[in-house]
Design a protein around this motif. Structure first.
Motif, PDB file in Angstrom:
ATOM      1  N   TRP A   1       0.835  -1.202   0.000  1.00 22.05           N
ATOM      2  CA  TRP A   1       0.000   0.000   0.000  1.00 22.05           C
ATOM      3  C   TRP A   1       0.874   1.257   0.000  1.00 22.05           C
ATOM      4  N   LEU A   2       1.929   1.260   0.816  1.00 18.18           N
ATOM      5  CA  LEU A   2       2.836   2.401   0.862  1.00 18.18           C
ATOM      6  C   LEU A   2       3.535   2.588  -0.479  1.00 18.18           C
ATOM      7  N   SER A   3       3.954   1.508  -1.091  1.00 15.11           N
ATOM      8  CA  SER A   3       4.610   1.584  -2.397  1.00 15.11           C
ATOM      9  C   SER A   3       3.667   2.131  -3.459  1.00 15.11           C
ATOM     10  N   PHE A   4       2.408   1.722  -3.385  1.00  9.51           N
ATOM     11  CA  PHE A   4       1.408   2.248  -4.312  1.00  9.51           C
ATOM     12  C   PHE A   4       1.268   3.761  -4.138  1.00  9.51           C
ATOM     13  N   LEU A   5       1.211   4.223  -2.907  1.00 13.42           N
ATOM     14  CA  LEU A   5       1.105   5.656  -2.639  1.00 13.42           C
ATOM     15  C   LEU A   5       2.354   6.405  -3.097  1.00 13.42           C
ATOM     16  N   GLN A   6       3.532   5.812  -2.866  1.00 16.36           N
ATOM     17  CA  GLN A   6       4.772   6.448  -3.296  1.00 16.36           C
ATOM     18  C   GLN A   6       4.847   6.532  -4.813  1.00 16.36           C
ATOM     19  N   SER A   7       4.354   5.508  -5.491  1.00 12.48           N
ATOM     20  CA  SER A   7       4.332   5.540  -6.952  1.00 12.48           C
ATOM     21  C   SER A   7       3.412   6.647  -7.457  1.00 12.48           C
ATOM     22  N   GLY A   8       2.278   6.807  -6.793  1.00 10.28           N
ATOM     23  CA  GLY A   8       1.375   7.898  -7.154  1.00 10.28           C
ATOM     24  C   GLY A   8       2.025   9.252  -6.928  1.00 10.28           C
ATOM     25  N   ALA A   9       2.764   9.381  -5.832  1.00 15.93           N
ATOM     26  CA  ALA A   9       3.469  10.635  -5.554  1.00 15.93           C
ATOM     27  C   ALA A   9       4.559  10.879  -6.598  1.00 15.93           C
ATOM     28  N   LEU A  10       5.248   9.828  -7.017  1.00 15.55           N
ATOM     29  CA  LEU A  10       6.268   9.970  -8.058  1.00 15.55           C
ATOM     30  C   LEU A  10       5.642  10.421  -9.372  1.00 15.55           C
ATOM     31  N   LEU A  11       4.503   9.864  -9.688  1.00 19.81           N
ATOM     32  CA  LEU A  11       3.785  10.271 -10.893  1.00 19.81           C
ATOM     33  C   LEU A  11       3.390  11.748 -10.803  1.00 19.81           C
ATOM     34  N   ALA A  12       2.932  12.166  -9.642  1.00 16.97           N
ATOM     35  CA  ALA A  12       2.596  13.587  -9.443  1.00 16.97           C
ATOM     36  C   ALA A  12       3.836  14.463  -9.589  1.00 16.97           C
ATOM     37  N   MET A  13       4.988  13.964  -9.105  1.00 15.03           N
ATOM     38  CA  MET A  13       6.236  14.720  -9.248  1.00 15.03           C
ATOM     39  C   MET A  13       6.637  14.865 -10.706  1.00 15.03           C
ATOM     40  N   VAL A  14       6.409  13.833 -11.492  1.00 12.24           N
ATOM     41  CA  VAL A  14       6.737  13.898 -12.918  1.00 12.24           C
ATOM     42  C   VAL A  14       5.923  15.011 -13.573  1.00 12.24           C
ATOM     43  N   PHE A  15       4.629  15.037 -13.311  1.00  9.49           N
ATOM     44  CA  PHE A  15       3.779  16.077 -13.887  1.00  9.49           C
ATOM     45  C   PHE A  15       4.149  17.455 -13.345  1.00  9.49           C
ATOM     46  N   ALA A  16       4.447  17.530 -12.049  1.00 12.14           N
ATOM     47  CA  ALA A  16       4.819  18.813 -11.447  1.00 12.14           C
ATOM     48  C   ALA A  16       6.141  19.317 -12.016  1.00 12.14           C
ATOM     49  N   SER A  17       7.075  18.406 -12.259  1.00 18.16           N
ATOM     50  CA  SER A  17       8.376  18.826 -12.777  1.00 18.16           C
ATOM     51  C   SER A  17       8.275  19.371 -14.195  1.00 18.16           C
ATOM     52  N   VAL A  18       7.295  18.894 -14.943  1.00 20.96           N
ATOM     53  CA  VAL A  18       7.088  19.413 -16.294  1.00 20.96           C
ATOM     54  C   VAL A  18       6.410  20.783 -16.216  1.00 20.96           C
ATOM     55  N   ALA A  19       5.408  20.901 -15.344  1.00 18.06           N
ATOM     56  CA  ALA A  19       4.646  22.144 -15.240  1.00 18.06           C
ATOM     57  C   ALA A  19       5.372  23.200 -14.404  1.00 18.06           C
ATOM     58  N   LEU A  20       5.879  22.796 -13.244  1.00 17.64           N
ATOM     59  CA  LEU A  20       6.545  23.720 -12.318  1.00 17.64           C
ATOM     60  C   LEU A  20       7.840  23.089 -11.811  1.00 17.64           C
ATOM     61  N   PRO A  21       8.905  23.166 -12.598  1.00 21.81           N
ATOM     62  CA  PRO A  21      10.152  22.487 -12.221  1.00 21.81           C
ATOM     63  C   PRO A  21      10.713  22.902 -10.866  1.00 21.81           C
ATOM     64  N   ALA A  22      10.439  24.126 -10.437  1.00 24.53           N
ATOM     65  CA  ALA A  22      10.980  24.606  -9.165  1.00 24.53           C
ATOM     66  C   ALA A  22      10.399  23.863  -7.965  1.00 24.53           C
TER      67      ALA A  22
END
Length: 188
Positions: A110-131
């Motif tokens: 469950w924790l790994s699933f949540l971390q993967s979701g957070a990583l996916l959010a980071m990928v999108f955030a890094s494209v939109a707002l790299p800072a």
């Protein structure tokens, strides 16, 4: 667990991880469900890692650059998760805990699933707002540690976050030589 229950469980995990751990452990999932969940989260992690590798490939990298093979990523991800769960189990038992392999495994899945979701959010955030990428990464690491402490405390029934923290530290000391033995040149 049905799909409508996942959203509230995510929120509960972020707000009250101990209560979320108790709910997850109370599901008493069968062995088949636990191992199917394990393999699904390993594949999900692999897909996210491959997508981040493609998105963040250095522009000066040669087109025919060797990427890690999918089976290697899957095996490494599965091995790392299993090694951490076994280390958490054994060290926790030495410290007087009473967790089961199945219970710890489903909590770490469950924790790994949540971390993967957070990583996916980071990928999108890094494209939109790299800072914001570094800030989001640090927040994810801190929150993951906080959740892991509560999950270990509930699984082992310690009644002490200090013992759960000791499990994390001692498990890292136990697991590090094993990781280095199998991957001496890779990152730790």
């Amino acid at each position: 667990m049905t799909i409508p229950q996942i959203g509230p469980l995510v929120v509960l995990t972020l707000k009250k991880p101990a209560e979320a751990a108790r709910q997850i452990l109370a599901l008493n999932l069968g062995r088949e469900a636990v191992w199917l969940s394990f393999f699904l989260v390993v594949v999900f992690n692999c897909l996210i890692q491959l997508s981040t590798d493609l998105i963040f490939m250095a522009p000066e990298a040669p087109v025919n650059a060797e990427a890690e093979s999918i089976p290697f990523i899957l095996i490494r991800s599965a091995g790392a998760m299993l090694l951490s769960v076994v280390a958490f189990l054994l060290v926790g038992r030495v410290l007087g805990g009473s967790a089961t392999l199945s219970g710890l495994l489903i909590l770490m899945i469950w924790l790994s699933f949540l971390q993967s979701g957070a990583l996916l959010a980071m990928v999108f955030a890094s494209v939109a707002l790299p800072a914001l990428t570094l800030l989001l990464l640090l927040a994810t690491l801190g929150w993951s540690l906080y959740i892991t402490l509560h999950f270990l405390n509930e699984a082992h029934q310690f009644g002490s976050l200090g013992k759960a923290f000791a499990v994390i530290l001692l498990a890292a000391i136990v697991a590090l030589p094993i990781v280095l033995m199998f991957n001496p040149t890779g990152p730790v």
